[in-house]
Design a protein around this motif. Structure first.
Motif, PDB file in Angstrom:
ATOM      1  N   THR A  26       0.835  -1.202   0.000  1.00  0.00           N
ATOM      2  CA  THR A  26       0.000   0.000   0.000  1.00  0.00           C
ATOM      3  C   THR A  26       0.869   1.252   0.000  1.00  0.00           C
ATOM      4  O   THR A  26       0.544   2.246  -0.648  1.00  0.00           O
ATOM      5  CB  THR A  26      -0.911   0.006   1.238  1.00  0.00           C
ATOM      6  OG1 THR A  26      -1.789  -1.122   1.178  1.00  0.00           O
ATOM      7  CG2 THR A  26      -1.729   1.293   1.314  1.00  0.00           C
ATOM      8  N   PHE A  27       1.990   1.182   0.704  1.00  0.00           N
ATOM      9  CA  PHE A  27       2.895   2.326   0.810  1.00  0.00           C
ATOM     10  C   PHE A  27       3.948   2.340  -0.293  1.00  0.00           C
ATOM     11  O   PHE A  27       4.567   3.379  -0.526  1.00  0.00           O
ATOM     12  CB  PHE A  27       3.605   2.303   2.169  1.00  0.00           C
ATOM     13  CG  PHE A  27       2.727   2.698   3.314  1.00  0.00           C
ATOM     14  CD1 PHE A  27       2.791   3.963   3.873  1.00  0.00           C
ATOM     15  CD2 PHE A  27       1.816   1.790   3.850  1.00  0.00           C
ATOM     16  CE1 PHE A  27       1.984   4.321   4.931  1.00  0.00           C
ATOM     17  CE2 PHE A  27       0.996   2.146   4.908  1.00  0.00           C
ATOM     18  CZ  PHE A  27       1.075   3.414   5.449  1.00  0.00           C
ATOM     19  N   ALA A  28       4.166   1.222  -0.951  1.00  0.00           N
ATOM     20  CA  ALA A  28       5.238   1.135  -1.946  1.00  0.00           C
ATOM     21  C   ALA A  28       4.837   0.231  -3.097  1.00  0.00           C
ATOM     22  O   ALA A  28       5.360  -0.873  -3.251  1.00  0.00           O
ATOM     23  CB  ALA A  28       6.514   0.624  -1.278  1.00  0.00           C
ATOM     24  N   PRO A  29       3.920   0.704  -3.951  1.00  0.00           N
ATOM     25  CA  PRO A  29       3.429  -0.152  -5.038  1.00  0.00           C
ATOM     26  C   PRO A  29       4.358  -0.247  -6.246  1.00  0.00           C
ATOM     27  O   PRO A  29       4.211  -1.153  -7.063  1.00  0.00           O
ATOM     28  CB  PRO A  29       2.106   0.513  -5.430  1.00  0.00           C
ATOM     29  CG  PRO A  29       2.313   1.958  -5.085  1.00  0.00           C
ATOM     30  CD  PRO A  29       3.148   1.956  -3.843  1.00  0.00           C
ATOM     31  N   PHE A  30       5.295   0.689  -6.385  1.00  0.00           N
ATOM     32  CA  PHE A  30       6.193   0.702  -7.552  1.00  0.00           C
ATOM     33  C   PHE A  30       5.393   0.559  -8.857  1.00  0.00           C
ATOM     34  O   PHE A  30       5.693  -0.275  -9.710  1.00  0.00           O
ATOM     35  CB  PHE A  30       7.226  -0.424  -7.451  1.00  0.00           C
ATOM     36  CG  PHE A  30       8.278  -0.206  -6.396  1.00  0.00           C
ATOM     37  CD1 PHE A  30       9.394   0.580  -6.643  1.00  0.00           C
ATOM     38  CD2 PHE A  30       8.151  -0.795  -5.138  1.00  0.00           C
ATOM     39  CE1 PHE A  30      10.365   0.788  -5.665  1.00  0.00           C
ATOM     40  CE2 PHE A  30       9.112  -0.592  -4.156  1.00  0.00           C
ATOM     41  CZ  PHE A  30      10.218   0.188  -4.418  1.00  0.00           C
TER      42      PHE A  30
END
Length: 382
Positions: free
Chosen positions: A186-190
């Motif tokens: 959720t914080f780091a979907p790239f």
């Protein structure tokens, strides 16, 4: 408009998620995983003194997990206003634990001065900060946790029966849960346009591609001196930060100081304010932020002194240009103000590369916009 929308969106989200919690009733589906518990805690306004503020208040998931409300975040007491711009919590899990490398350089940690070594330590800070969530002590926070029967069940299931009966264990468990949530995709979907470009799913425009080439250039800009972690310019997990601490000569934000009541000329010590650091050469240094979502998480610099992303690039360019017209702050139409901390500047990094013309400045800004996660692309200004 963006800030007004942020306030409306956040209030609606809180009303939907916490109507049951505020009423003291049990939710239909208690959190059953560490990450789900962390998510509930991240959004829980009841963990602040006046029940008005959650982690998500200053790290709004609708706005890149940053605070869209201004240069600094207001406190739960409705009066306090901080002196630093809230950094995004997106991709924060990639910052290494605060430490010194083999060359003696400080690296990593959380908060702009690295004073929290880990995500867990960071999660424990805001509830007890009198200018943020304002709780008097850990016991008071844990007492709020005990009000919620879902928390009692979840903490017992995940950390052991009776966890909430022990203040130290309960507070530690709370921070571990929040950190677990912050480590989720959720914080780091790239999934930005840049990521899709790397995967061959999308093409960049000519301007964006020029900006990309300039950004990673060893000759034509200084961007990657601090904002490239991986050795390869096409690393799919690049977070665009070296996680080191630099003094880039940011001017004092006199407007913010006037708003929060700080004396003009007050010095933010930066890394030197970290209790683990006592070297005066660290004064005025701040941890390099990630550039992911940078186009939608302004204002910029540790004190929010610049409103516009292009102004930031122009500011960096002042270290390499001899043209007096290039030394003008586009936002004030006056020369850039002197650094708040004039000593300890990262001169080697700041003066690397030649001066940039408007075409290259605009190209860099265009590239930086491609680093915006897909869910935030609608926030980009045309």
């Amino acid at each position: 408009m963006r800030r007004a929308a942020a306030a409306i969106g956040f209030t609606a989200a809180m009303a939907a998620v916490f109507a049951v919690a505020v009423s003291g009733q049990s939710r239909a589906t208690p959190p059953v995983t560490l990450e789900a518990l962390g998510e509930a805690l991240f959004f829980d306004i009841n963990l602040s003194a006046n029940r008005t503020q959650a982690c998500a208040s200053c790290h709004d998931p609708n706005f890149g997990f940053a605070d869209p409300r201004g240069m600094a975040s207001p406190g739960d007491d409705g009066v306090s206003l901080g002196d630093r711009n809230a950094p995004t919590a997106a991709y924060a899990s990639f910052s290494p634990e605060f430490h010194r490398n083999a060359d003696g350089e400080w690296i990593g940690g959380q908060f702009l001065d690295g004073r929290a070594a880990t995500l867990e330590e960071q999660a424990g800070g805001p509830p007890l900060n009198p200018m943020e969530m304002g709780m008097p002590d850990e016991a008071s926070v844990v007492e709020r946790l005990r009000e919620n029967p879902d928390y009692d069940a979840a903490f017992s299931a995940l950390f052991g029966e009776g966890t909430l009966a022990d203040t130290d264990k309960a507070y530690d468990a709370m921070t571990r849960a929040i950190a677990a949530f912050e480590r989720t995709d959720t914080f780091a979907p790239f999934d930005s346009r840049y990521d899709r470009f790397l995967r061959g799913e999308e093409k960049l425009t000519d301007k964006e591609e020029l900006g990309r080439l300039l950004f990673f250039s060893q000759q034509f800009t200084n961007c990657n001196q601090c904002h490239q972690l991986a050795k390869s310019a096409i690393d799919p997990r690049e977070t665009f930060s070296d996680y080191k601490f630099h003094n880039i000569g940011t001017p004092e934000n006199t407007a913010l100081r006037a708003m929060n009541g700080s004396e003009p000329g007050t010095i933010d010590e930066g890394l030197l304010a970290n209790p683990a650091v006592d070297d005066p050469a660290m004064r005025g240094r701040f941890r390099t932020p990630t550039l992911r979502n940078v186009a939608v998480t302004g204002p910029y610099m540790h004190n929010g002194v610049f409103e516009d992303l292009r102004s930031v690039v122009v500011f960096y360019n002042k270290y390499n240009t001899k043209n007096p017209e290039r030394l003008i702050n586009p936002e004030t139409r006056e020369p850039f103000a002197a650094p708040e901390v004039p000593e300890n500047l990262s001169e080697k990094e700041l003066t690397h590369g030649p001066a940039l013309d408007d075409q290259r400045i605009d190209a860099l800004v265009a590239f930086l916009k491609t680093l915006t996660d897909k869910r935030y692309e609608h926030l980009l200004e045309e």
